[in-house]
Design a protein around this motif. Structure first.
Motif, PDB file in Angstrom:
ATOM      1  N   LYS B 292      48.149  46.686 -72.073  1.00 41.55           N
ATOM      2  CA  LYS B 292      47.803  45.192 -72.072  1.00 41.55           C
ATOM      3  C   LYS B 292      49.027  44.645 -71.443  1.00 41.55           C
ATOM      4  O   LYS B 292      50.079  44.776 -71.355  1.00 41.55           O
ATOM      5  CB  LYS B 292      47.859  44.347 -73.075  1.00 41.55           C
ATOM      6  CG  LYS B 292      47.220  43.491 -73.307  1.00 41.55           C
ATOM      7  CD  LYS B 292      47.093  42.415 -74.745  1.00 41.55           C
ATOM      8  CE  LYS B 292      46.483  41.336 -74.112  1.00 41.55           C
ATOM      9  NZ  LYS B 292      47.515  40.376 -73.588  1.00 41.55           N
ATOM     10  N   ASP B 294      49.998  40.327 -68.692  1.00 44.55           N
ATOM     11  CA  ASP B 294      49.823  39.313 -69.226  1.00 44.55           C
ATOM     12  C   ASP B 294      49.825  38.412 -67.736  1.00 44.55           C
ATOM     13  O   ASP B 294      49.934  37.622 -67.944  1.00 44.55           O
ATOM     14  CB  ASP B 294      51.597  38.656 -70.051  1.00 44.55           C
ATOM     15  CG  ASP B 294      51.535  39.635 -71.341  1.00 44.55           C
ATOM     16  OD1 ASP B 294      50.929  38.798 -72.179  1.00 44.55           O
ATOM     17  OD2 ASP B 294      52.224  40.456 -71.343  1.00 44.55           O
ATOM     18  N   GLY B 412      42.759  42.991 -67.432  1.00 45.25           N
ATOM     19  CA  GLY B 412      43.881  42.772 -68.673  1.00 45.25           C
ATOM     20  C   GLY B 412      44.834  43.878 -68.846  1.00 45.25           C
ATOM     21  O   GLY B 412      45.409  43.797 -70.383  1.00 45.25           O
ATOM     22  N   ILE B 413      43.915  45.303 -69.012  1.00 46.78           N
ATOM     23  CA  ILE B 413      45.329  46.662 -68.799  1.00 46.78           C
ATOM     24  C   ILE B 413      45.597  46.847 -67.268  1.00 46.78           C
ATOM     25  O   ILE B 413      44.600  46.395 -66.358  1.00 46.78           O
ATOM     26  CB  ILE B 413      44.207  46.948 -69.617  1.00 46.78           C
ATOM     27  CG1 ILE B 413      43.132  47.211 -69.339  1.00 46.78           C
ATOM     28  CG2 ILE B 413      44.534  46.081 -71.253  1.00 46.78           C
ATOM     29  CD1 ILE B 413      42.095  48.409 -70.282  1.00 46.78           C
TER      30      ILE B 413
END
Lengths: 161, 419
Positions: B292, B294, B412-413
């Protein structure tokens, strides 16, 4: 010339970002840089290091950014020599240029332990671990590098030549 | 004994018929470079020596780019020091914020670096210009000071590793994947003190921007320099960007190499360097657990060129970044910024939910413009993923190509576009 000090020991690939993090590169004052030396790898280093102490590490010490602030901060902490199996090339050049003694000696780099008391004879290249009684033969500096170090850096050496 | 391409350039600049690996030489410099972090230290060194002039005002480049536009008072003081020095010495190639760019994207674009040059720069990624067939290497501030004063530098002639590049890369594989693959193979000290000389028919399948990316990260394998042969693409690039004469050097047929490694571009996959060393590489297929993310940064001296932005925009066109994702895109120079604007790429990035910044090195070294908090993870097209490099010491950096970075921003990953 001889130096003697207590050893701070680190591993492979100690990079210049952990030696002096970029968040402090808005200064180029050696005294200020010395306050943050090794901060991201060893928070206690600056509290414990004393004039004459020695850093020993294994492979590729000083890799990464060319920031001269890295050897400057180490020298300003009072460190008398860095011993490693190998150094990253820009760090090697920078250290000689600012007059921080450094030595490549694989045997010493792996055998010496944190906290040992070590003596280095720069003229012969002999490194002695006083704590364990072992001694190692490092490369003595070529004459021109010894002169640069004795002059406290390349610029003074050029000036005095 | 035959010489490598690097050795030939060094011999010519030292006024010698030939050189051998290990020999200490003094070479004439075609360009001396510094930025806002390294130049003030060099300028102080010159002052210490009472050196009041430079060897050649046309052969020095001063590029404030790391903490520019000034991020705080102290960095503003550094920039002021560089600016005053540039004005006092009438430095031709001083780049104020409106003309600037990230140094290693800017200098080739401005035609200041060409084949056959010997260049030193007080920035480790100075090795970038090897893409054009120049010998260029990073040094510290003292070497920069001595170079600005005398126009010369001493070198130990390096030995070399030869990389034989063959094949053609697949759609989403670019220069970044090539160099990460190589660093994963030989390690962060795999080319310590050496030249990385790239040869072979596969180079024709790499764009100039791919080659800049590859040469740029030679330092991440510990190399002194990385260098490419000068082919039609390189000549066309130099003719488009530079008025300077260039000189093509070729390695001798009997040049001696420490090692020869073949890289088949057709077998490479999108490659990611995991924390905290550029050698910790995995291909996209080797990532089994979702990672994951950010923040995503697309830019830097490694991957902020127009090809990089085009690839990222192709992936992001009509898509949105994942919820909570911060996408930061940084064109590496003002010209690249304008080009990206004209091509509609900036609109694509903003519509996808990203931000676009003026050129700066900022986030790559944790300076500003994208610093990471405790435990955060970033996919970045930059060049180093050391502990604390982009912020908090528990934050994590995953180095990747613009294609992987853009797809990861959407998902997002860590992920790559489907071929």
């Amino acid at each position: 010339m001889n130096v003697t000090g207590k050893v701070f020991k680190y591993g492979d690939n100690v990079d210049t970002d952990v030696i002096i993090p970029a968040r402090y590169l808005n200064s180029s004052d050696p005294k200020e840089l010395a306050l943050h030396c090794m901060e991201d790898i060893d928070k206690e280093f600056v509290n414990n290091v004393k004039t004459g102490d020695i850093i020993v590490a294994t492979k590729n010490f000083g890799c990464g950014s060319s920031r001269e602030h890295a050897p400057i901060s180490i020298k300003a902490c009072g460190v008398s020599c860095v011993i490693a199996d190998t150094f990253a090339r820009i760090f090697y050049r920078n250290s000689i240029n600012i007059g921080l003694p450094i030595m490549e000696c694989p045997e010493a780099a792996y055998a010496i332990n944190a906290g040992d008391e070590v003596t280095i004879d720069f003229d012969s290249g002999i490194i002695t671990d006083v704590t364990t009684g072992q001694s190692f033969k490092g490369q003595p500096f070529p004459e021109f590098m010894q002169k640069i170090i004795n002059s406290d850096g390349l610029m003074n050496y050029i000036k005095n030549k | 004994m035959g010489m490598t391409m690097t050795q030939k350039i060094l011999a010519a600049h030292a006024g010698l018929e030939s050189v051998v690996a290990g020999q200490l030489i003094e070479a004439d410099l075609d360009l001396v470079l510094g930025n806002d972090i390294t130049s003030p230290v060099a300028i102080k060194e010159m002052e210490k020596m009472n050196l009041n002039s430079v060897f050649n005002k046309d052969k020095i480049a001063l590029v404030p780019d790391h903490f520019v536009p000034n991020k705080d008072i102290k960095s503003a003081e550094h920039c002021k020091c560089v600016r005053e020095f540039a004005l006092k010495n009438d430095i031709t190639n001083y780049f104020e914020v409106g003309q600037m760019g990230i140094e290693h994207a800017l200098l080739p674009e401005q035609g200041l670096t060409v084949a056959g040059d010997v260049i030193i720069g007080a920035d480790s990624h100075t090795c970038t210009y090897g893409a054009l067939g120049a010998f260029s290497t990073g040094v510290g501030s003292t070497d920069m000071a001595a170079g600005m004063a005398t126009g010369k530098a001493w070198f130990k002639v390096p030995s070399a590793i030869k990389f034989n590049i063959i094949g053609k890369p697949s759609k989403w594989v670019s220069g970044k994947d090539v160099i990460l693959h190589i660093i994963g193979k030989i390690g962060v000290d795999g080319a310590l003190y050496k030249s990385m000389e790239f040869v072979g028919e596969g180079i024709a399948n790499l764009s100039m921007d791919d080659r800049f990316t590859i040469a740029n990260m030679a330092i991440e394998a510990g190399a002194k320099n990385g260098i490419f042969p000068v082919d039609d693409k390189a000549v066309a690039y130099m003719k488009e960007h530079s008025k300077r004469e260039f000189k093509i050097y070729e390695a001798d047929a009997d040049a001696v190499y420490d090692e020869e490694i073949t890289i088949d571009l057709s077998t490479l996959r999108p490659t990611i360097a995991f924390p905290h060393l550029p050698e910790n590489t995995k291909t996209i297929d080797e990532i089994t657990e979702p990672v994951k993310i950010d923040q995503v940064v697309i830019g830097s001296c490694t991957n902020g060129r127009i090809d990089d932005l085009r690839i990222a925009a192709e992936v992001l066109k009509g898509k949105k970044v994942a919820k909570g994702m911060r996408l930061i895109v940084i064109p590496a120079t003002q010209n690249i910024y304008l080009q990206a604007m004209d091509e509609g790429l900036i609109r694509t990035f903003i519509e996808a939910g990203g931000i676009v910044s003026t050129p700066t090195c900022g986030p790559c070294l944790g300076g500003y413009m994208g610093v990471l908090a405790e435990g955060e993870r970033c996919v970045s097209t930059t060049n180093r993923n050391f502990v604390g490099r982009m912020g908090h010491i528990t934050s994590e950096i995953y180095l990747a190509s613009p294609a992987v970075a853009a797809q990861s921003a959407i998902d997002g990953i860590i992920s790559a576009p489907n071929a």
